[in-house]
Scaffold this motif. Sequence first.
Motif, short mmCIF file in Angstrom:
data_model
loop_
_atom_site.label_atom_id
_atom_site.label_comp_id
_atom_site.label_asym_id
_atom_site.label_seq_id
_atom_site.Cartn_x
_atom_site.Cartn_y
_atom_site.Cartn_z
N TYR A 100 -2.86 -5.39 0.33
CA TYR A 100 -2.91 -4.47 1.47
C TYR A 100 -3.64 -5.15 2.61
O TYR A 100 -4.47 -6.06 2.41
CB TYR A 100 -3.62 -3.16 1.09
CG TYR A 100 -5.11 -3.32 0.84
CD1 TYR A 100 -6.04 -3.13 1.85
CD2 TYR A 100 -5.58 -3.69 -0.43
CE1 TYR A 100 -7.40 -3.29 1.62
CE2 TYR A 100 -6.93 -3.85 -0.66
CZ TYR A 100 -7.83 -3.65 0.36
OH TYR A 100 -9.17 -3.82 0.14
N ALA B 153 -3.46 1.70 -0.99
CA ALA B 153 -3.21 0.62 -1.94
C ALA B 153 -3.78 0.96 -3.31
O ALA B 153 -3.15 0.64 -4.34
CB ALA B 153 -3.82 -0.69 -1.42
N GLU C 288 -6.66 0.55 2.34
CA GLU C 288 -7.19 0.36 0.99
C GLU C 288 -6.97 1.59 0.11
O GLU C 288 -6.61 1.47 -1.06
CB GLU C 288 -8.68 0.01 1.03
CG GLU C 288 -9.25 -0.25 -0.36
CD GLU C 288 -10.70 -0.69 -0.32
OE1 GLU C 288 -11.30 -0.82 -1.42
OE2 GLU C 288 -11.24 -0.91 0.78
N SER D 273 0.81 -1.21 0.00
CA SER D 273 0.00 0.00 0.00
C SER D 273 0.84 1.27 0.00
O SER D 273 0.39 2.32 -0.45
CB SER D 273 -0.96 0.01 1.20
OG SER D 273 -0.24 -0.05 2.41
#
Length: 255
Positions: free
Chosen positions: A38, A45, A42, A16
């Motif tokens: 990840y 990432a 999120e 990420s």
Amino acid sequence: MNLPATGRRVLVSGASRGLGRAVAQAFATNGDRVAVHYGSREDEARATLDSLAGTGHVLVGGDLSDAAGAASIAGRAADGLGGIDVLVNNAAVNLPHPLATTEYKQWAALWQQHVSVNLLATANLCHLAARRMIDAGTGGRIVNIGSRGAFRGEPDHPAYGATKAAVHALGQSLAVSLAPYGIGVASVAPGFFDTERVAHRLSGTEGEAIRAQSPFGRVASAEEIAAAVLWLASPSAEWASGAVLDLNGASHLRT
């Protein structure tokens, strides 16, 4: 068993940000397709995914510290890419826990967390990726991210140093057992390198002391470490299987 130089299917754990992002970018620029893993970040990432050259990359979230979670991550990465040719085990935790000032309950919990993520998740992903490589019959590469701290000690992060030493040993064991299948396994042992996670430590007097560890008077960039990972995963690096490559700017020399 022919491993291509480009167009490979690459799973990078913990991609990420930081080194994982740099590694994913290096493979993508090389013409490979990358599964960006990840754990909880999120949005970061997705920023990694959006930064990758080329097409065909995928995003894979999940908890590597759980064996079933690792299996799900590897499965979704393989499905999204059509297989796995290269695994880079980058995901890790590194939380301070000096023995003299850490209460036992916290000490035990932090050791369990480091072992689960740094060692067991690495071992599980190695199994999951290597078995796919064996079944495909085309060979492959596994590169594990270790640490200089495995050799020189980590007084404030002993579980990190210990688990990274175990990662080095794991890689050497797998290098022997997987060579007959055309799978090369190697590790890198970086010293201090610059990422957003440690940017605050590189300012002021602490930063001066950290840079002074190397006779070059600086720390590495994440891109320098990623370049070494990319080479270790290349077809020309088969004879480096079993190696633990020091990347610390001569800040720690081992015999």
